[in-house]
Motif scaffolding. Structure first.
Motif, PDB file in Angstrom:
ATOM      1  N   ASP A 163     -73.509 -70.072 -12.598  1.00 32.92           N
ATOM      2  CA  ASP A 163     -74.906 -69.675 -12.700  1.00 32.92           C
ATOM      3  C   ASP A 163     -75.862 -70.859 -12.716  1.00 32.92           C
ATOM      4  O   ASP A 163     -77.055 -70.713 -12.922  1.00 32.92           O
ATOM      5  N   GLU A 206     -75.334 -74.594  -5.413  1.00 31.44           N
ATOM      6  CA  GLU A 206     -76.516 -74.088  -4.724  1.00 31.44           C
ATOM      7  C   GLU A 206     -77.621 -73.691  -5.699  1.00 31.44           C
ATOM      8  O   GLU A 206     -78.805 -73.882  -5.429  1.00 31.44           O
ATOM      9  N   TYR A 259     -76.760 -77.536   3.033  1.00 36.32           N
ATOM     10  CA  TYR A 259     -76.499 -76.096   3.069  1.00 36.32           C
ATOM     11  C   TYR A 259     -77.761 -75.303   2.715  1.00 36.32           C
ATOM     12  O   TYR A 259     -78.144 -74.364   3.421  1.00 36.32           O
ATOM     13  N   LEU A 292     -74.464 -62.586  -8.762  1.00 38.30           N
ATOM     14  CA  LEU A 292     -74.069 -63.654  -7.838  1.00 38.30           C
ATOM     15  C   LEU A 292     -72.600 -63.566  -7.497  1.00 38.30           C
ATOM     16  O   LEU A 292     -72.207 -63.567  -6.357  1.00 38.30           O
ATOM     17  N   GLY A 293     -71.799 -63.491  -8.538  1.00 40.82           N
ATOM     18  CA  GLY A 293     -70.359 -63.404  -8.327  1.00 40.82           C
ATOM     19  C   GLY A 293     -69.860 -64.580  -7.533  1.00 40.82           C
ATOM     20  O   GLY A 293     -70.559 -65.572  -7.353  1.00 40.82           O
ATOM     21  N   LYS A 294     -68.661 -64.472  -7.068  1.00 40.98           N
ATOM     22  CA  LYS A 294     -68.132 -65.540  -6.237  1.00 40.98           C
ATOM     23  C   LYS A 294     -68.350 -65.143  -4.789  1.00 40.98           C
ATOM     24  O   LYS A 294     -67.431 -64.888  -4.032  1.00 40.98           O
ATOM     25  N   GLN A 295     -69.589 -65.067  -4.426  1.00 43.80           N
ATOM     26  CA  GLN A 295     -69.845 -64.628  -3.069  1.00 43.80           C
ATOM     27  C   GLN A 295     -69.566 -65.735  -2.080  1.00 43.80           C
ATOM     28  O   GLN A 295     -69.733 -66.896  -2.373  1.00 43.80           O
ATOM     29  N   LEU A 347     -78.671 -64.087 -10.929  1.00 39.96           N
ATOM     30  CA  LEU A 347     -79.934 -64.730 -10.633  1.00 39.96           C
ATOM     31  C   LEU A 347     -81.038 -63.796 -11.125  1.00 39.96           C
ATOM     32  O   LEU A 347     -80.992 -62.602 -10.861  1.00 39.96           O
ATOM     33  N   PRO A 377     -81.211 -68.831 -13.059  1.00 37.81           N
ATOM     34  CA  PRO A 377     -79.855 -68.295 -13.124  1.00 37.81           C
ATOM     35  C   PRO A 377     -79.395 -68.150 -14.568  1.00 37.81           C
ATOM     36  O   PRO A 377     -79.819 -68.922 -15.420  1.00 37.81           O
ATOM     37  N   GLU A 421     -71.154 -66.466   0.563  1.00 41.12           N
ATOM     38  CA  GLU A 421     -72.311 -67.212   1.020  1.00 41.12           C
ATOM     39  C   GLU A 421     -73.372 -67.448  -0.039  1.00 41.12           C
ATOM     40  O   GLU A 421     -74.557 -67.473   0.230  1.00 41.12           O
ATOM     41  N   GLY A 422     -72.899 -67.612  -1.255  1.00 40.38           N
ATOM     42  CA  GLY A 422     -73.808 -68.059  -2.297  1.00 40.38           C
ATOM     43  C   GLY A 422     -74.964 -67.127  -2.574  1.00 40.38           C
ATOM     44  O   GLY A 422     -74.813 -65.914  -2.537  1.00 40.38           O
ATOM     45  N   VAL A 423     -76.096 -67.708  -2.826  1.00 43.44           N
ATOM     46  CA  VAL A 423     -77.258 -66.940  -3.233  1.00 43.44           C
ATOM     47  C   VAL A 423     -77.671 -65.957  -2.139  1.00 43.44           C
ATOM     48  O   VAL A 423     -77.803 -66.318  -0.980  1.00 43.44           O
ATOM     49  N   ASN A 424     -77.813 -64.729  -2.544  1.00 39.49           N
ATOM     50  CA  ASN A 424     -78.227 -63.643  -1.677  1.00 39.49           C
ATOM     51  C   ASN A 424     -79.446 -64.042  -0.836  1.00 39.49           C
ATOM     52  O   ASN A 424     -80.438 -64.538  -1.338  1.00 39.49           O
ATOM     53  N   LYS A 444     -75.694 -66.563 -16.667  1.00 42.01           N
ATOM     54  CA  LYS A 444     -74.445 -65.788 -16.739  1.00 42.01           C
ATOM     55  C   LYS A 444     -74.056 -65.119 -15.422  1.00 42.01           C
ATOM     56  O   LYS A 444     -73.834 -63.903 -15.376  1.00 42.01           O
ATOM     57  N   GLY A 445     -74.015 -65.879 -14.391  1.00 42.76           N
ATOM     58  CA  GLY A 445     -73.570 -65.333 -13.115  1.00 42.76           C
ATOM     59  C   GLY A 445     -74.561 -64.433 -12.426  1.00 42.76           C
ATOM     60  O   GLY A 445     -74.243 -63.781 -11.449  1.00 42.76           O
TER      61      GLY A 445
END
Lengths: 412, 333
Positions: B59, B174, B144, A42-45, A81, A76, A47-50, A78-79
């Motif tokens: 997460d 999210e 969102y 996930l990271g700090k993307q 999904l 989810p 736009e959030g969830v892929n 540890k960062g």
């Protein structure tokens, strides 16, 4: 809270790695079932969830069918999904490519029947798959074939809704998409299923275009340039260009070993006009499936021998060319990254074709028409030419398109 | 209630097997209990720890935000923040549900997105108390997520900017939305089907298309209202649509809705208990009539209470300067 979920799965070996995550095998402690977990960073993307993952979660939660991959869980941790799928041993591409496997007409019937069943179910639920190809048809331990990778799938059925035409790997793209259609329906999946059907018969991809234009050239060389009587709406498609008329070839010549029923169904699935193309459900009701031989029982279908370390569901990701590192097993390596040397070979092949110059559109057909039933790629050194997935140019285009679709909102 | 659940199925072949129908239609008792439980849990947390705020990790895992030591130390009985009552929670949710429609209107999102966001919001607060997750954050997260799920993507940044809120928490939150099922059925499509059917039914009598159009338009507005009640958690979308259509017919008084309903039922669902359906529509009616639209003035004191639950140190401070300033803790435009 998520601790409990994590404890539920006992992690085993890594099965593969893609651009946005790792797939590993695990045991579901609750059920004892073997599962495949796709871990998506996930990271700090921004736009959030892929998006791809989100579509997959969204649709697969609603689609429960014996011929659709089961999404068991999504959580989810540890960062990352985690998407938990039922464990699948192999895929149809591996079956088609395995030179040690002989596919009888009954085997082919069984594989394509399961494909169409899964597809008909999706369409009944108003879902377009949009990325049908052998590599996305996974095969379970009991020979069950299941549609997987719903990362490009979406709901359809709202009137006048416009979609992007940049879907499917090129070889499986329907002619309306190649002509830039924005409003399309389940026919696109049926065309792709027809390509898979042909691939099962030929044991090689049927229409191997090396550009969108060339893809149409290949299609026309096989079936003849469509006349407006055959497909009246064709000339109104956004990217329509006139192609020089070529006659096409009798299906019997293209598929010498197929039965009459088989060819009849194939021709109905390969119908140019999407409005007259047979639906997945109608295809299942075609006499091909009731005439002899009956389809092979899934459990008796020929499959590649199971490896010591079992292979699984692929790293889903529509662009493996980005340079995934494949950790295991060797066969997976071949499947995930046929590139590098393979790529060059492909380029050579392409060059040879290009030597024919502008004639490609007319001559392409001869190639596919006269290709032997079984191509032995060993003559080229090693691997068969790489299959195009959605290439990176398409992909950035696709991303833009998908992002832009919201600009044409539709009121229910 | 189950037997009428399939009404309008013809319009939505896939509702019958949806997660929406299987997991997210409740009885009124279910709802009451869920709200009570969430409230009770938050109250207990407040008593034990002096705060209720849950922190969401990247997460999506939660942890309680531990109050600073000094706040904890003087957390004697008197200065301890008071928990919200269930009615207060309800009022606050109602306020933010109205805000969802407001924000969606401002962005000119289609009605379907609005409805999806509302349903996400409602589902979320079946599991959590507003004391644990501030509804303002959840509201934006739901909008969102709804945009994304409905393939009408808007960037979190854009959404945050549009309403002058920081967008990072939208992304942080999210993951929470994944806990529930993302495909939801709004009544608008069912409504469209019924209106088309109505048109055919009255065809020979030549109901003017303008009349039908205004009937449809006001029915959509009735659906908008229904979406803010508890009805979407109690009834399937087909029934919500019919209830809206009946209300709209009452306003316009040009179409005999009863006659249409009888004919529609006899044509499509001969076995359906007419009275049962009517009972559902009446319940929905009562809910809409009772629907409150709290203003920021109405929820001001609740929001202040909420603020001290979430952040006890602010409670201390605000006590000290109680009479000095009249700062408003609600600053949404």
């Amino acid at each position: 809270m998520s601790e409990a979920v994590v404890d539920r799965y006992e992690k085993r070996e890594v099965l593969g790695e893609g651009t946005y995550g790792v797939v590993f095998k695990a045991i579901d402690r609750k059920t004892g079932q073997t599962v495949a977990i796709k871990k998506i960073r996930l990271g700090k993307q921004k736009e959030g969830v892929n998006f791809t993952a989100l579509r997959e979660i969204k649709l697969l939660k609603e689609l429960k069918d014996p011929n659709i991959i089961e999404l068991i869980d999504a959580y989810p941790n540890k960062g990352n999904l985690h998407l938990v799928f039922e464990f699948m041993e192999t895929d149809l591409e591996a079956v088609i490519r395995d030179r040690n496997i002989f596919l009888s007409p009954a085997d082919i019937k069984s594989y394509i029947q399961m494909t169409l069943k899964g597809l008909a179910f999706c369409h009944r639920k108003w879902v377009l798959h949009r990325d049908m190809k052998p590599n996305n048809l996974l095969i379970g331990p009991n020979g069950q074939l299941k549609l997987a990778d719903f990362g490009l799938a979406r709901l359809f059925g709202s009137p006048d809704r416009r979609f992007t035409h940049q879907v499917f790997a090129r070889w499986y793209r329907a002619p309306e998409l190649l002509f830039g259609a924005k409003q399309y329906g389940p026919g696109v999946d049926v065309w792709a299923a027809a390509c898979i059907f042909a691939e099962l018969l030929l044991r090689r991809p049927f229409l191997q275009g090396n550009s969108d234009i060339d893809q149409l050239g290949k299609i026309f060389a096989a079936f003849g340039t469509p006349k407006s009587l055959q497909w009246p709406d064709m000339v109104y498609l956004p990217d329509y260009v006139e192609y020089q008329h070529v006659p096409g070839q009798p299906l019997r010549t293209l598929f010498p070993m197929a039965s009459d029923d088989c060819l009849d169904l194939l021709s109905k699935m390969f119908t140019y006009d999407p409005k007259s193309r047979i639906s997945a459900q109608q295809a299942l009701e075609h006499r091909y499936f009731t005439s002899i031989p009956p389809p092979t029982e899934p459990a008796s279908l020929p499959r590649p021998p199971p490896k010591r370390e079992s292979v699984n569901s692929r790293v889903s990701d529509f662009n493996p060319q980005d340079g995934p590192t494949v950790l295991s097993p060797p066969r997976k390596l071949r499947r995930v990254m046929p590139q590098r040397e393979g790529f060059d070979i492909n380029a050579q092949l392409t060059d040879t074709m290009d030597d024919h110059g502008n004639e490609i559109r007319q001559t392409a057909g001869e190639r596919s028409g006269q290709a032997p039933m079984s191509l032995d790629f060993s003559v080229f050194g090693m691997r068969p030419p790489s299959r195009p997935t959605i290439n990176s140019a398409d992909r950035s285009h696709l991303k833009r398109k998908l992002d832009l679709e919201f600009q044409l909102p539709e009121e229910e | 209630m189950r037997s009428v659940a399939g009404l309008g199925q013809r319009l939505m072949a896939d509702f019958t097997t949806s997660t929406h129908r299987a997991k997210w239609i409740f009885t009124p008792q279910d709802l009451k209990e869920k709200y009570k439980n969430a409230n009770k849990r938050a109250k207990q947390t407040l008593e034990q720890h002096g705060t209720t705020q849950m922190k969401v990790d990247i997460d999506g895992s939660f942890s309680l935000v531990k109050p600073q030591n000094d706040a904890k130390d003087n957390a004697d009985k008197h200065s301890r923040p008071k928990a919200l009552k269930t009615e207060e929670e309800q009022l606050l949710r109602a306020f933010y549900e109205f805000k969802i429609q407001d924000v969606c209107d401002a962005f000119k999102f289609p009605r379907k997105i609005q409805a999806t966001a509302l349903i996400y919001f409602k589902r979320f607060y079946l599991q959590w108390s507003v004391m644990e997750h501030h509804p303002k954050n959840i509201m934006l997260t739901c909008i969102y997520a709804a945009c994304k799920a409905e393939e009408n993507h808007v960037s979190a940044e854009e959404l945050g900017k549009g309403i002058e809120q920081d967008h990072q928490f939208i992304l942080d939150n999210e993951m929470l939305s994944l806990g529930f099922d993302l495909i939801v059925y709004a009544p608008y499509r069912a409504l469209e089907g019924f209106v088309n059917d109505l048109e055919e039914f009255y065809d020979e009598e030549l109901v003017q298309s303008e009349i039908l159009k205004s009937l449809h338009d006001s029915a959509k507005m009735e659906v908008d209202k229904i979406m803010r009640t508890e009805a979407p958690l109690l009834f399937p979308p087909g029934q919500l649509a019919l209830a809206a259509l009946r209300r709209s017919c009452e306003i316009h008084k040009v179409i005999d809705f009863d006659r249409y309903l009888k004919s529609m039922l006899s044509r499509q669902h001969p076995s359906h208990a007419n009275s049962e359906l009517r009972a559902s529509m009446n319940t929905i009616d009562i809910m809409v009539n009772k629907l409150e639209t709290p203003t920021s003035k109405d929820v001001k004191h609740i929001d202040r209470k909420l603020k001290s639950c979430l952040d006890p140190s602010s409670h201390e401070k605000s006590k000290k300067r109680k009479h000095r300033s009249k700062e408003s803790s609600i600053d949404m435009s």
